[in-house]
Enzyme design. Structure first.
Site, PDB file in Angstrom:
ATOM      1  N   GLY A 239       0.814  -1.126  -0.127  1.00  0.00           N
ATOM      2  CA  GLY A 239       0.033  -0.026  -0.076  1.00  0.00           C
ATOM      3  C   GLY A 239       0.753   1.081   0.046  1.00  0.00           C
ATOM      4  O   GLY A 239       1.841   1.352  -0.531  1.00  0.00           O
ATOM      5  N   SER A 240       0.415   2.285   0.532  1.00  0.00           N
ATOM      6  CA  SER A 240       0.991   3.585   0.729  1.00  0.00           C
ATOM      7  C   SER A 240       2.157   3.729   1.697  1.00  0.00           C
ATOM      8  O   SER A 240       2.019   2.886   2.485  1.00  0.00           O
ATOM      9  CB  SER A 240       0.261   4.639   0.832  1.00  0.00           C
ATOM     10  OG  SER A 240      -0.394   4.507   2.359  1.00  0.00           O
ATOM     11  N   GLY A 244       2.402   2.124   5.292  1.00  0.00           N
ATOM     12  CA  GLY A 244       3.563   1.215   5.639  1.00  0.00           C
ATOM     13  C   GLY A 244       4.273   1.525   6.914  1.00  0.00           C
ATOM     14  O   GLY A 244       4.905   0.932   7.640  1.00  0.00           O
ATOM     15  N   GLU A 261       5.686  -3.376   0.922  1.00  0.00           N
ATOM     16  CA  GLU A 261       5.833  -3.388  -0.446  1.00  0.00           C
ATOM     17  C   GLU A 261       4.858  -1.813  -0.602  1.00  0.00           C
ATOM     18  O   GLU A 261       3.844  -1.897  -0.637  1.00  0.00           O
ATOM     19  CB  GLU A 261       5.093  -4.225  -1.351  1.00  0.00           C
ATOM     20  CG  GLU A 261       5.907  -5.620  -1.075  1.00  0.00           C
ATOM     21  CD  GLU A 261       7.290  -5.532  -1.882  1.00  0.00           C
ATOM     22  OE1 GLU A 261       7.569  -4.402  -2.539  1.00  0.00           O
ATOM     23  OE2 GLU A 261       8.140  -6.436  -1.804  1.00  0.00           O
ATOM     24  N   CYS A 295       2.298   0.083  -8.695  1.00  0.00           N
ATOM     25  CA  CYS A 295       3.252   0.650  -7.959  1.00  0.00           C
ATOM     26  C   CYS A 295       4.687   0.787  -8.733  1.00  0.00           C
ATOM     27  O   CYS A 295       5.407   1.629  -8.515  1.00  0.00           O
ATOM     28  CB  CYS A 295       3.710  -0.200  -6.644  1.00  0.00           C
ATOM     29  SG  CYS A 295       3.989  -1.872  -7.000  1.00  0.00           S
TER      30      CYS A 295
END
Length: 517
Positions: A239-240, A244, A261, A295
């Site tokens: 995610g963002s 994270g 990630e 991403c």
């Protein structure tokens, strides 16, 4: 009673064929909307925090059984999972397109990734190797073993609603772990489908415990229950960067292991020697594919001043002609943004680019012949005088910023001069430039490509990045080690008891006299 829409009907038919009970998506407090039209295509019920904790407990009990199963047998379980995926590839890929808005080839490609990682994991089940090391002590041997870690938690994002689960789950299953999956609250239907087919494999596989794979539908509160649970030693979150940062701190506070990630503000460098035909195709896919919602999407392009005036007009033509629309209604390359928030973020970034001296080409919303509740946009190409403003942060939308450069080291410094460090690439036919880019003096990203774009990673290599991308690795190479615990063993097969580093510790033994410890 409101009549179901065409897409709602199609989603229901796909879910039925995929084995999902209609009660799981027909009613509930959370509406599921398709970005293709903005309409509701299902409703699901969120798990409560108490239900989440109970399911995690059951997953932990399943792990205690699953770790006893030999690794090659665990590989057979994953092989069967891959066979299930092959059988439903068309239906599951179609459902991905409906729920996420990807063009059909990308929806199918996501399912193919799942199949590929299952194939990789099957082979891995016979290659969970440890090392044997020479000991400094006579008649001693040293080795390392890898043991199952426990329950692996997986938090996935909307843009890859099923593939990210498989990258983690396939490796976790062969490693001897159980898996608890909290998908994005915005894409629960594809998660229900994957859980249904995994359940079919569990029912067929005699050694597989019932709760080897657990699905948690819910919002942030449900995710926090998973993040904070001490029975989950490994937590993978996609995610963002903001998400994270919060997840990583909470997992670390309980001494868990986080695989993060996160964001990627990816760049490519076009050198004077580049094959511009090849570069053009790679740049176009990397920047506009998935409507800029990967991403690994290409967001920054550094072009040598000697080829800038040749490449830019060609890029502008691509951007002005690329087909935009509903992926189900025609042969289009770019579908919708997932939600309104993405469109608003894109508008704000383009306004900031103009304020920083940028010239914006394209980037407008497309409405003709398309539903008002959906958000289709033309990808934006932005010529910037320098790297500044919105270029320094990731906007999850199809915006490509372009800047000129003179020297390769200047371009590498610009590429590395952002907080994220996921993917990067260079277009060159000069071997020295390519090797410099790949060296310790070059790209600081987890992925660095030559003569290809930043997007399109294969499952054979470990996937992940550095800096604010999180530092985690998933998928191929030796990423499996994150799902296991390492144990170092020392074995004394002699009759003396020497200590390491020459330490002496002599004790008196009444029966044997003096023993050299």
């Amino acid at each position: 009673m409101q009549q179901p829409t065409r897409l709602q009907d199609e989603a229901a038919r796909l879910l039925a064929r995929l084995g999902v009970d209609a009660a799981l998506y027909g009613e509930g407090e959370r509406a599921v909307r398709t970005p293709l039209t903005g309409e509701t295509i299902g409703r699901v019920r969120d798990a409560s925090a108490e239900e989440a904790r109970d399911l995690i407990r059951k997953a932990h009990e399943a792990f205690l059984q699953w770790r006893r199963v030999p690794a090659p047998r665990r590989g057979e379980f994953v092989r069967l999972l891959g066979e299930e995926l092959r059988a439903v590839k068309d239906d599951l890929g179609r459902l991905v397109t409906i729920e996420v808005g990807k063009v059909p080839s990308e929806g199918l490609g996501e399912v193919q990734e799942m199949i590929d990682i299952c194939d990789f994991a099957v082979g891995l089940s016979r290659q969970l190797y440890g090392l044997t090391m020479g000991s400094e002590r006579a008649d001693h041997r040293m080795q390392e073993q890898w043991h199952p870690a426990g329950v692996v938690g997986v938090i996935s994002a909307f843009n890859f609603p099923v593939a990210v689960w498989s990258w983690n789950a396939a490796l976790a299953f062969v490693s001897g772990d159980a898996v608890v999956w909290k998908p994005s609250e915005k894409t629960p239907l594809t998660a229900l489908a994957v859980q249904a087919l995994t359940r079919r494999v569990i029912e067929r596989f005699e050694e597989a415990p019932e709760h080897l794979s657990v699905l948690l539908l819910g919002d942030r509160a449900t995710g926090e229950a998973l993040v904070d649970d001490g029975r989950v030693p490994v937590l993978s979150a996609t995610g963002s960067t903001a998400m994270g940062r919060a997840v990583g701190q909470r997992v670390a506070a309980r001494f868990g292991r986080a695989i993060l990630e996160l964001g990627g503000n990816n760049a490519s460098i076009v050198t004077p020697s580049a094959d511009l035909d090849l570069a053009l195709r790679a740049i176009a896919f990397g920047a506009v594919g998935t409507a800029g919602q990967r991403c690994t999407t290409l967001r920054r392009l550094f072009v040598h001043e000697s080829v800038y005036d040749t490449l830019l007009p060609r890029l502008k033509r691509v951007y002005s002609t690329v087909s935009i629309g509903n992926p189900l209604d025609g042969d289009v390359l770019v579908g919708p943004l997932f939600e309104e928030a993405g469109f608003r973020a894109m508008e704000a970034a383009l306004e900031a680019a103009r304020a920083a001296g940028g010239t914006v080409h394209e980037g407008a919303r497309v409405t003709e012949g398309l539903p008002e509740a959906a958000f289709y946009v033309r990808p934006a190409l932005v010529e910037m005088p320098r790297q500044a403003g919105p270029m320094l942060v990731e906007t999850f939308a199809p915006i490509l910023y372009v800047v000129t450069y003179r020297e390769l080291d200047e371009a590498i410094a610009l590429q590395n001069g952002v907080a994220a460090g996921l993917s990067s690439s260079i277009f060159t036919t000069d071997m020295r430039e390519a090797d410099r880019f790949l060296s310790a003096l070059g790209s600081d990203c987890g992925i660095a490509n030559v003569n290809m774009g930043s997007s399109g990673a294969e499952i054979g290599g470990a996937f992940g990045g550095e800096k604010e991308t999180g530092g985690g690795r998933e998928s191929g190479s030796d990423a499996w080690k994150a799902y296991m615990r390492r144990q170092t063993n020392a074995i004394n097969y002699g009759y003396a008891m020497p200590l390491a580093q020459g330490v002496r510790f002599d004790i008196a033994d009444e029966d044997e006299g003096s023993a050299d410890a």
